[in-house]
Design a protein around this motif. Sequence first.
Motif, PDB file in Angstrom:
ATOM      1  N   THR A  70       0.853  -1.182   0.000  1.00 41.45           N
ATOM      2  CA  THR A  70       0.000   0.000   0.000  1.00 41.45           C
ATOM      3  C   THR A  70       0.890   1.234   0.000  1.00 41.45           C
ATOM      4  N   ARG A  71       0.293   2.389  -0.204  1.00 39.74           N
ATOM      5  CA  ARG A  71       1.063   3.634  -0.217  1.00 39.74           C
ATOM      6  C   ARG A  71       1.693   3.891   1.139  1.00 39.74           C
ATOM      7  N   GLU A  72       1.018   3.492   2.206  1.00 41.14           N
ATOM      8  CA  GLU A  72       1.544   3.737   3.547  1.00 41.14           C
ATOM      9  C   GLU A  72       2.860   3.002   3.775  1.00 41.14           C
ATOM     10  N   ASP A  73       3.099   1.897   3.041  1.00 40.22           N
ATOM     11  CA  ASP A  73       4.336   1.138   3.217  1.00 40.22           C
ATOM     12  C   ASP A  73       5.559   1.914   2.750  1.00 40.22           C
ATOM     13  N   CYS A  74       5.352   3.042   2.060  1.00 41.51           N
ATOM     14  CA  CYS A  74       6.479   3.825   1.541  1.00 41.51           C
ATOM     15  C   CYS A  74       6.863   4.971   2.479  1.00 41.51           C
ATOM     16  N   GLY A  75       6.061   5.250   3.503  1.00 41.28           N
ATOM     17  CA  GLY A  75       6.297   6.378   4.375  1.00 41.28           C
ATOM     18  C   GLY A  75       7.183   6.042   5.557  1.00 41.28           C
ATOM     19  N   VAL A  76       7.696   7.091   6.191  1.00 42.93           N
ATOM     20  CA  VAL A  76       8.625   6.917   7.295  1.00 42.93           C
ATOM     21  C   VAL A  76       7.958   6.236   8.481  1.00 42.93           C
ATOM     22  N   ALA A  77       6.656   6.437   8.667  1.00 45.16           N
ATOM     23  CA  ALA A  77       5.976   5.819   9.805  1.00 45.16           C
ATOM     24  C   ALA A  77       6.038   4.304   9.719  1.00 45.16           C
ATOM     25  N   ARG A  78       6.046   3.766   8.520  1.00 46.13           N
ATOM     26  CA  ARG A  78       6.094   2.318   8.347  1.00 46.13           C
ATOM     27  C   ARG A  78       7.533   1.825   8.200  1.00 46.13           C
ATOM     28  N   ARG A  79       8.400   2.613   7.565  1.00 44.20           N
ATOM     29  CA  ARG A  79       9.727   2.119   7.225  1.00 44.20           C
ATOM     30  C   ARG A  79      10.768   2.429   8.303  1.00 44.20           C
ATOM     31  N   GLY A  80      10.487   3.420   9.155  1.00 44.39           N
ATOM     32  CA  GLY A  80      11.407   3.702  10.254  1.00 44.39           C
ATOM     33  C   GLY A  80      12.805   3.988   9.773  1.00 44.39           C
ATOM     34  N   PRO A  81      13.800   3.228  10.244  1.00 42.02           N
ATOM     35  CA  PRO A  81      15.202   3.505   9.860  1.00 42.02           C
ATOM     36  C   PRO A  81      15.477   3.277   8.374  1.00 42.02           C
ATOM     37  N   HIS A  82      14.576   2.618   7.676  1.00 38.49           N
ATOM     38  CA  HIS A  82      14.768   2.364   6.248  1.00 38.49           C
ATOM     39  C   HIS A  82      13.902   3.307   5.404  1.00 38.49           C
ATOM     40  N   ALA A  83      13.653   4.493   5.953  1.00 38.74           N
ATOM     41  CA  ALA A  83      12.838   5.480   5.239  1.00 38.74           C
ATOM     42  C   ALA A  83      13.518   5.883   3.937  1.00 38.74           C
ATOM     43  N   GLY A  92       7.427  17.581  -0.606  1.00 41.87           N
ATOM     44  CA  GLY A  92       7.297  16.619  -1.687  1.00 41.87           C
ATOM     45  C   GLY A  92       5.900  16.021  -1.742  1.00 41.87           C
ATOM     46  N   ALA A  93       5.629  15.333  -2.844  1.00 41.77           N
ATOM     47  CA  ALA A  93       4.306  14.728  -3.022  1.00 41.77           C
ATOM     48  C   ALA A  93       4.226  13.325  -2.456  1.00 41.77           C
ATOM     49  N   GLY A  94       5.339  12.816  -1.931  1.00 37.90           N
ATOM     50  CA  GLY A  94       5.324  11.479  -1.384  1.00 37.90           C
ATOM     51  C   GLY A  94       5.481  10.432  -2.475  1.00 37.90           C
ATOM     52  N   CYS A  95       5.169   9.183  -2.112  1.00 38.18           N
ATOM     53  CA  CYS A  95       5.343   8.066  -3.036  1.00 38.18           C
ATOM     54  C   CYS A  95       4.047   7.305  -3.228  1.00 38.18           C
ATOM     55  N   GLN A  96       3.952   6.633  -4.354  1.00 36.36           N
ATOM     56  CA  GLN A  96       2.885   5.693  -4.650  1.00 36.36           C
ATOM     57  C   GLN A  96       3.440   4.279  -4.520  1.00 36.36           C
ATOM     58  N   CYS A  97       2.551   3.327  -4.325  1.00 38.34           N
ATOM     59  CA  CYS A  97       2.938   1.925  -4.394  1.00 38.34           C
ATOM     60  C   CYS A  97       2.542   1.427  -5.785  1.00 38.34           C
ATOM     61  N   ASP A  98       3.526   1.303  -6.648  1.00 35.98           N
ATOM     62  CA  ASP A  98       3.289   0.957  -8.048  1.00 35.98           C
ATOM     63  C   ASP A  98       3.947  -0.384  -8.346  1.00 35.98           C
ATOM     64  N   MET A  99       3.144  -1.397  -8.623  1.00 34.95           N
ATOM     65  CA  MET A  99       3.643  -2.738  -8.893  1.00 34.95           C
ATOM     66  C   MET A  99       4.559  -3.215  -7.766  1.00 34.95           C
ATOM     67  N   ASN A 100       4.115  -2.964  -6.520  1.00 35.03           N
ATOM     68  CA  ASN A 100       4.818  -3.376  -5.308  1.00 35.03           C
ATOM     69  C   ASN A 100       6.160  -2.684  -5.119  1.00 35.03           C
ATOM     70  N   ARG A 101       6.348  -1.549  -5.788  1.00 34.53           N
ATOM     71  CA  ARG A 101       7.551  -0.742  -5.617  1.00 34.53           C
ATOM     72  C   ARG A 101       7.141   0.650  -5.146  1.00 34.53           C
ATOM     73  N   CYS A 102       7.942   1.262  -4.306  1.00 32.62           N
ATOM     74  CA  CYS A 102       7.718   2.633  -3.897  1.00 32.62           C
ATOM     75  C   CYS A 102       8.331   3.566  -4.934  1.00 32.62           C
ATOM     76  N   VAL A 103       7.500   4.387  -5.532  1.00 35.95           N
ATOM     77  CA  VAL A 103       7.979   5.327  -6.549  1.00 35.95           C
ATOM     78  C   VAL A 103       7.383   6.693  -6.261  1.00 35.95           C
ATOM     79  N   PRO A 104       8.136   7.779  -6.520  1.00 29.52           N
ATOM     80  CA  PRO A 104       7.619   9.121  -6.233  1.00 29.52           C
ATOM     81  C   PRO A 104       6.373   9.439  -7.057  1.00 29.52           C
TER      82      PRO A 104
END
Length: 871
Positions: A70-83, A92-104
């Motif tokens: 999901t899109r939330e998987d790309c944010g710092v709240a979910r990724r923590g040290p791997h933001a 910034g506009a943040g990221c989308q979850c596109d084909m299971n990849r985080c892309v701006p």
Amino acid sequence: MSHPPRPLALACLACVLLYLSGCGDMDMGPDNPVGPFPQVTYCSVDQDCPDPSLFFCDSATSRCEPACLTREDCGVARRGPHALAACDEVGGAGCQCDMNRCVPVVCAADTDCDSGTVCRDGACGSPPSESRAVACEVTPDVVVGTPGMTVDFRVWVRESTGAPLVLRDGVAWEVLSPSVVGGGGGHQASVVLSEPASEHQALAVRVGNVSCHARVTVLPAEVAPGGVRVLVVDALTGRPVPLAVVAVSADDGGLEAAMVTNADGAVWVPAEGEVALSAFHSDYGYLTLARHDASQFRDVRMALRRNPLDRFGGVKGPFPTLTETFSTAVSLRVGLMGLSVPGLPTDLAPESFLGPEHEVALPVGTGQDRLSLPSGSALWLTGSTAPDVAAPGVAGVCDSSLPGVLDAELAIRTGACGTRTAWALTGELPLKELPLNLMAPGTDPLLQLGQLLPGSTRFFSALSRDARFTLAPTPGILTGEPDTRAAEYAQALPFERETPGVRLSFPFAVRVPPLPQYRGAHLDRAYVLATVAVPGRGMVPLGLGAAANVAPADPNTDADARLGRPGLVPVRMAPTHRGLEGLPYRLVVSATSGDQAEDGTVATSTLVANLPRPEFDPDGVQPVDAGLSFLSLPESVRYNFDGAPRGELVGREFQAQVDGRASVVRAEFTNRAGRRWTVLMDPDDTDDGVVVPRPPPGFEDRTFDFDGVLQATRAKLQVEALRVRGLDRRVGQGPSRLVASEGLGAERLADLTDAVATLSVGRPEVTWRHPEADGQRLARGSAVRVSVSGFRLGTGSGGEGQVRVSMRGGSGCNDQALFASAPIAPGRGEVELQLPAQCSGLGVSLVATLVDLEGDPLRPLVTATRQVDIP
């Protein structure tokens, strides 16, 4: 002689991208869509990555990639040290979850950005200032017309580096004379021609400290009685075409009157009632209005296009490596580039789209495979030098800043220069990802690419809005055999090497309407080309999608594996960028059959639909509806090339049955030199038949190809039924209303057409297969073989005739004739005949001729001869 053209311009585009099909994702190097990573992490399995729940190991690049559901998987709240910095940067506009990849997230329009910012090159930022403008140009820059004609203008702005500048404010239009009424706002203006005047500066636009203008000529409103005023203009530059012959012909094609256009491109010709009205110029394609009502439409504007192969040129150079790779995998770099297409794709010679074909070597496994690809394509391995590519362009306008152009206006009027938008799609493919069936016979690269591209996040688009180039006479054109492969390109590729391009960031689905049928079978595939329409430049590709129609073969495209619903085609595209922001998006939806018919015909039905904006909808939750339906194909097409009656047709008569929703029919003849003759007809007239007029003295008959002085063959024939917005079929006389001075304008046909059904009719040809050469020795009673193309063998329903082999000379050979009406194998077009056992002698002539259903030879003759010895 030029390379044989491909049947579809769209197929030509995707064929070049063969090696992207079936490839999965491509690594675009340090310009990673989410980068930069805190560190480059190589891997073999997911467990080698910092956190397998947040990363996966890309087997193609051996590198850890950020994963998401999901899109939330790309944010710092979910990724923590791997933001990911690109997903969490301030503003910034943040990221989308596109084909299971985080892309701006990439913007597609200013409305995607916060108040006070604008969308440029896919990112939101501060609006540029008009003070950066150092040059501008108006398109069209020259207009010739009559009072009441509406003209839309656009201004292109550049900054000191030559880069395009799209402003939000600071553009001011000014009317300079009473010859035009109206005005504009922003980059666009619309005026109505008013008071007659010779050529003068009538409209100006100021951008910051620079200004530019358009020159306008307004002809008098009055037309002398007893005839028609015809204005002949260049369809792509707006310039008048002087010294064109405007001819009036009767119903039987006989010439009744002919006059020559003046310096303004205008001429009055005597004509009343229903006539054929034609414009002839040796440098341009001929144009005929069949059954034109000269009493009702007395003021006509005819827009001609230059002969596409008389001059050739464009841009050439090593394909730019926009990014460097971090991957340890050995990869095949792939690049495709071209120049924008003005008008309908069928208006161009195929060689003018992506260039003539050339052979390239591709390392696959332990061997080398040679492929024939258009000159705008590039294939090379990482670590090696990028090969040269060449993209041809279509003549248009230019300025004196172009090297080699001393007099810009002279170059424009002679078709020696042009300005188009250069586009490129780039990527790289690890060799280990090449599918095993890549080179399998019958593989459709267009279909493979269109099905797999929407599922990848690693395709990029690069553009150069103002690519200028010169054109020179094509080698061999004086003999009627243009060799576009020998043409030279004087200008280098226009891309800025430091600009990585914009990712194809918008996956969505298009609902394709029910597919039409051809000869009783539904067309078996559909392609969707995402484009942007650039005024004065043409169509620019931004993305692609495709679907088959085989399981089952019915009106709907097959269900995509990801979307799971028939009739939906997944598409992926880039937003407008590099100076094309704010221009309209278009979807070109084409249905066709993968197999060319035995008689050489190619059938395609195409829709052109407006796309309000691309949306990020990878699951196709809200499919884009084309809102239109395909036109049925004009299957019943007949033309008598002979000047005398044959069968049910009088000399030079054309007949066709077209879809009742069409508003204009075009019959287009093209000879081997690429020179054309287009006949515009009302659909109601094609049922009864229309006679193509004879050309005036001094002009070649482009319905034929001439070999030397006496030998003639048929020119290629293409028939199009077009649905044109603003032309009501119920009113009739579509072509006349299109070209009337107060009408829509033939030069705007591409913008006005929302559906076209095209049938390319094959040129009948016969070729000896066995014996292979003159002087060959044959046994008595042996079998001979002849190959037939562009002709449907058969004497029953749907057949066009037979092959007749006549024998001359020898003993027991004269007056012998053999006939064959069925191929030895379906779809091969090859027939076998048995020589009489009593026929023998030296220098026996075997003459193969195509004959019609009555046994009469086709006109002009389609024949081939072999001389053999039969001891």
